[in-house]
Write a protein that holds these residues in place. Structure first.
Motif, PDB file in Angstrom:
ATOM      1  N   GLY A  47       0.804  -1.215   0.000  1.00 33.64           N
ATOM      2  CA  GLY A  47       0.000   0.000   0.000  1.00 33.64           C
ATOM      3  C   GLY A  47       0.835   1.262   0.000  1.00 33.64           C
ATOM      4  O   GLY A  47       0.466   2.252  -0.639  1.00 33.64           O
ATOM      5  N   THR A  69      -5.487  -0.133  -7.971  1.00 36.63           N
ATOM      6  CA  THR A  69      -6.421   0.197  -6.901  1.00 36.63           C
ATOM      7  C   THR A  69      -7.867  -0.039  -7.331  1.00 36.63           C
ATOM      8  O   THR A  69      -8.661  -0.645  -6.592  1.00 36.63           O
ATOM      9  N   GLY A 117      -3.385   1.451   0.264  1.00 38.50           N
ATOM     10  CA  GLY A 117      -2.773   2.457  -0.592  1.00 38.50           C
ATOM     11  C   GLY A 117      -3.605   3.732  -0.647  1.00 38.50           C
ATOM     12  O   GLY A 117      -3.069   4.846  -0.583  1.00 38.50           O
TER      13      GLY A 117
END
Length: 260
Positions: A47, A69, A117
């Motif tokens: 992340g 993502t 993330g």
């Protein structure tokens, strides 16, 4: 009241719970924590890379981070686990052996990395731009300023969200059972399910649910406490009243020879 007795025997058969309790503790709880902690640790590293790529000015870094993502946040967790667990099963056998355990951890790590993330990215971007500009004015490089000043502040701001993500991973770890874990690798849900099938009673599953609650509910309250602490800050000491000092000053003026 036969229906009440049937309800009690179906969901709250304490003898069935007591029978499966040792396996819950030694096998189910241990494996659930191993899967969750390992997936979270890998997800944190992944992340952070995704977050740094996502805020980069280079489209060659920003676009892949955005695609990753969107992909792993958009797919259902069970679909990701099945695609990775079954699609890479042959490769996994040559590396990890017959156990699908590592593939389950990898799948959860990829899912966690996408969410973490975004959490890191939001935290880093919430830090005032002047912090970075001040570091650059002092002669620090962009990478060093981010590593020593901006990123630590951003991570501190999103600690409650990171703990919430850990709680989500603990619950999602129950989906790994779809890969067909070995007997010694079963997590809480699989131990409860196997015992429920053998006994024809749902009490072992209720016990598994209680284990999840024992883990997640305290963590939820810890998150809420620290979230409130970070939002409000430490309470400063109240202002000290000057009335006492004024009384002493008036008294010294009225009495000749006293010191002010």
């Amino acid at each position: 009241m036969d229906w009440l007795n049937d309800l009690g025997r179906t969901f709250f058969d304490f003898s069935a719970m007591a029978e499966v309790l040792p396996q819950m503790l030694t096998v189910g709880l241990t494996n659930t924590l191993i899967i969750s902690v390992a997936a979270t640790a890998i997800g944190l590293v992944l992340g952070m890379f995704v977050a740094v790529m996502g805020i980069s000015a280079s489209p060659w870094l920003r676009i892949p981070a955005r695609v990753y993502t969107d992909l792993f946040r958009g797919l259902p967790a069970i679909l990701t686990i099945l695609l990775i667990g079954q699609g890479f099963a042959r490769l996994s056998q040559s590396v990890f052996g017959p156990s699908p355990y590592p593939l389950g951890i990898i799948a959860l790590s990829l899912i966690a990395g996408a969410y973490i993330g975004e959490i890191f990215r939001a935290g880093i971007q919430s830090v005032d731009r002047g912090q970075l500009e001040a570091c650059r004015a002092l002669g620090m490089s962009y990478a060093r300023a981010m590593r020593l000043v901006v990123v630590p502040q951003g991570v501190r701001r999103v600690l409650p969200a990171l703990v919430n993500q850990f709680i989500a991973i603990i619950k999602d770890s129950s989906l790994v059972y779809f890969l067909g874990l070995l007997s010694s690798e079963r997590e809480l849900f699989r131990v409860g399910q196997d015992s429920a099938i053998l006994s024809g009673n749902l009490s072992p599953l209720v016990l598994a649910g209680l284990f999840y609650l024992v883990i997640t509910v305290p963590l939820t309250h810890v998150v809420n406490h620290f979230d409130h602490r970070f939002r409000t800050g430490r309470r400063a000491a109240g202002p000290v009243s000057g009335l006492k000092e004024l009384d002493e000053l008036d008294h010294s003026i009225l009495i000749p020879g006293s010191k002010a």
